[in-house]
Every structure is written in C-alpha cells, then in structure tokens.
Write a protein that holds these residues in place. Structure first.
Motif, PDB file in Angstrom:
ATOM      1  N   GLU A 260      17.109  -3.410 -28.183  1.00 39.59           N
ATOM      2  CA  GLU A 260      16.611  -4.045 -29.391  1.00 39.59           C
ATOM      3  C   GLU A 260      17.234  -3.425 -30.636  1.00 39.59           C
ATOM      4  O   GLU A 260      17.482  -4.117 -31.636  1.00 39.59           O
ATOM      5  CB  GLU A 260      15.090  -3.932 -29.455  1.00 39.59           C
ATOM      6  CG  GLU A 260      14.354  -4.814 -28.465  1.00 39.59           C
ATOM      7  CD  GLU A 260      12.850  -4.814 -28.694  1.00 39.59           C
ATOM      8  OE1 GLU A 260      12.404  -4.253 -29.719  1.00 39.59           O
ATOM      9  OE2 GLU A 260      12.130  -5.376 -27.854  1.00 39.59           O
ATOM     10  N   VAL A 263      20.635  -4.969 -31.141  1.00 34.39           N
ATOM     11  CA  VAL A 263      20.505  -6.318 -31.704  1.00 34.39           C
ATOM     12  C   VAL A 263      20.240  -6.231 -33.206  1.00 34.39           C
ATOM     13  O   VAL A 263      20.816  -6.987 -34.000  1.00 34.39           O
ATOM     14  CB  VAL A 263      19.374  -7.092 -30.997  1.00 34.39           C
ATOM     15  CG1 VAL A 263      19.070  -8.398 -31.726  1.00 34.39           C
ATOM     16  CG2 VAL A 263      19.753  -7.379 -29.549  1.00 34.39           C
ATOM     17  N   GLN A 266      23.469  -5.400 -34.924  1.00 35.79           N
ATOM     18  CA  GLN A 266      24.362  -6.557 -34.948  1.00 35.79           C
ATOM     19  C   GLN A 266      23.957  -7.536 -36.041  1.00 35.79           C
ATOM     20  O   GLN A 266      24.802  -8.039 -36.778  1.00 35.79           O
ATOM     21  CB  GLN A 266      24.353  -7.249 -33.581  1.00 35.79           C
ATOM     22  CG  GLN A 266      25.019  -6.445 -32.480  1.00 35.79           C
ATOM     23  CD  GLN A 266      24.825  -7.060 -31.099  1.00 35.79           C
ATOM     24  OE1 GLN A 266      23.862  -7.805 -30.867  1.00 35.79           O
ATOM     25  NE2 GLN A 266      25.727  -6.744 -30.175  1.00 35.79           N
ATOM     26  N   ARG A 267      22.670  -7.790 -36.161  1.00 36.54           N
ATOM     27  CA  ARG A 267      22.192  -8.690 -37.210  1.00 36.54           C
ATOM     28  C   ARG A 267      22.466  -8.112 -38.594  1.00 36.54           C
ATOM     29  O   ARG A 267      22.878  -8.825 -39.513  1.00 36.54           O
ATOM     30  CB  ARG A 267      20.696  -8.942 -37.036  1.00 36.54           C
ATOM     31  CG  ARG A 267      20.339  -9.773 -35.804  1.00 36.54           C
ATOM     32  CD  ARG A 267      18.838  -9.852 -35.629  1.00 36.54           C
ATOM     33  NE  ARG A 267      18.462 -10.676 -34.490  1.00 36.54           N
ATOM     34  CZ  ARG A 267      17.237 -10.748 -34.004  1.00 36.54           C
ATOM     35  NH1 ARG A 267      16.259 -10.022 -34.547  1.00 36.54           N
ATOM     36  NH2 ARG A 267      16.973 -11.525 -32.965  1.00 36.54           N
TER      37      ARG A 267
END
Length: 277
Positions: A260, A263, A266-267
């Motif tokens: 998580e 992620v 990355q965002r």
C-alpha cells in the motif's frame, strides 16, 4: 522519457520495523551506512528514485535495510524539518514501531513545516479470538497496576525501555525478553532473556511451561513474528495484559503494508497523491 530526463525522487523512511525493511527492499538495492548521523549522502538507487532509511540507533546491532542507512536522531521536529529541506526529500514514510509515539508526532510536525507529504506505515493490530483472556490497558503503568491480581510469574515482552514501570512490583517474578541488555531501574526479581524474533509456537509453549508463567504482558505491536506467544498463552489458559497502541497523528494517511505504501508513492509521484486505505 529516457532515464536521464526523469526527475529524481527522494524518499525518507523512518525505519526500525520489518515493514520498513520490506519497503526499502522493494525500493532500493543493497544496504550502506552513512558515516555520520548528521550527514547522509544518498545513493541513487534507480533512475527516478533514491531512498534513505533512518534508524534511531537504540539497538546495538540493527538489521540494516536495503538502500542508504542513516543512524541517529534528528533533534526533534525542527531538526527533522531542516533535514527534509536540506536533503530535498519528496516523501516521508513513518514506518517506525506502532509505539514510537514521539517520533511519529515529530514526523507529522516536521512534514507540515517542510511541506513534505507524509504516510504512516502501520501493520494492523492484534485482535482477540475465542479462548483469549485479554486485559486491554492504555499504558505500561496501567499494565503494572493490573498484575498483582492476575498472577505472580510474569512474562514481560514490552521492550527494555519500559521496565522501569514495573520496578516497584517487588513481590512478583518477571521474565523479560529483550534484544539488548536492559538498564535499571527494573524489577528486582527479574530474569532477562536476550532474543530476537521471529518466535515459533513450539518455542513459546516451552518458554511458558519452563518458567511457569501465569501472566503475559505485551504491547499491541501487531507483528506476526511475535504473535505466537498469544497463541501459546491462549492454549495454556494464561491471561494476557495488552497495552493498546497510540493513535496515528490526526490527518496522517495510513498504509497497512509495504504494498500500500508503494501505491501511495506511485500516486504521489504521478501527480495524483491519494491516501492509502
């Protein structure tokens, strides 16, 4: 975009946990230690990423994560904010122990001051199951107050830094498990077991039996590497005093595992930062 044209992103991980090491392994190559706590020349790990993990230095022989390693304190929230600015940190991940309350609040204050996005990486807490006899408390002092009515031979797994809270319990016998040798004050009737997880269920069963333990005291760290003691206590019908973890500072998004956290990064680096679920 070719590698040379990609912007370099600097991620600072406040580490010391298994999750922090797993995240660093995902993001970075081999470990290397900074020569001084105040100076951390980061290593460029990938064309678009450089990673530094900061360790408090409280453990004598810490397990070094992948990537660049910085050891030592920052000097409070002001020092951390200054470090974030001076080292052009793009993202800060607080992957410290769930009970490292001071550094977590320092990180929140420093991130706000330096305008650096912050994520807390926290493994889920333990949940009592059928057959468990848990006494949940909010502090080590509250845990100590509960012990005289629960038993006389106590297995302490709360870490060496908190033993002073039990030092006044002179009528009880304690087995304290710690990575390093604890310093006083601590209970006068205490045996120290130097060990580091993960611990197997068979070993925990034998430990409780050999030392005739009748109460287990632990913090809700949530780690699977140390959860076997809870199963062993349940099987033996031993009550467990569980110290609840402090909350994450208000407004800080939380990731439950390194995946998580990746992620979230990355965002963030794609220009669409979002909070982890």
């Amino acid at each position: 975009m070719n590698d040379a044209a990609r912007p370099v992103r600097h991620v600072l991980i406040l580490g010391g946990t298994t999750e922090a090491r797993r995240l660093a392994t995902t993001l970075a190559p081999e470990p290397s230690v900074a020569p001084e706590p105040s100076v951390a020349p980061e290593l460029s790990l990938e064309p678009t990423l450089r990673v530094t993990t900061s360790l408090a230095g409280r453990v004598a022989a810490p397990r070094l994560p992948a990537g660049h390693v910085r050891i030592g304190g920052f000097g409070g929230p002001e020092g951390l904010a200054r470090w974030l600015r001076e080292h052009a940190v793009d993202a800060l991940i607080d992957a410290t122990h769930p009970f490292a309350d001071t550094i977590s609040h320092n990180a929140a204050e420093a991130a706000a001051t330096a305008h650096v996005p912050l994520l807390a990486l926290r493994r889920p807490g333990w949940v009592p199951g059928p057959g468990d006899t848990w006494h949940q408390v909010t502090s080590l002092d509250e845990a100590a107050a509960a012990l005289p009515t629960l038993g006389t031979r106590i297995f302490l797994t709360t870490g060496r830094m908190g033993l002073s809270h039990f030092a006044h319990l002179t009528d009880l016998w304690f087995l304290a498990r710690s990575v390093d040798v604890p310093e006083p004050p601590h209970p006068p009737r205490m045996e120290v077991l130097l060990d580091r997880g993960p611990f197997t269920l068979e070993a925990e069963r034998a430990l409780l039996r050999t030392h005739r333990i009748d109460v287990l005291v632990t913090k809700d760290s949530g780690a699977t590497a140390t959860s076997a003691k809870l199963t062993a206590a349940r099987e033996a019908g031993i009550p467990v005093v569980v110290v609840r973890r402090p909350p994450v500072p208000e407004g800080v998004p939380v990731a439950a595992d390194p995946g998580e956290a990746v992620v979230w990064l990355q965002r963030l680096f794609n220009g669409a930062a979002g909070t982890a679920n």
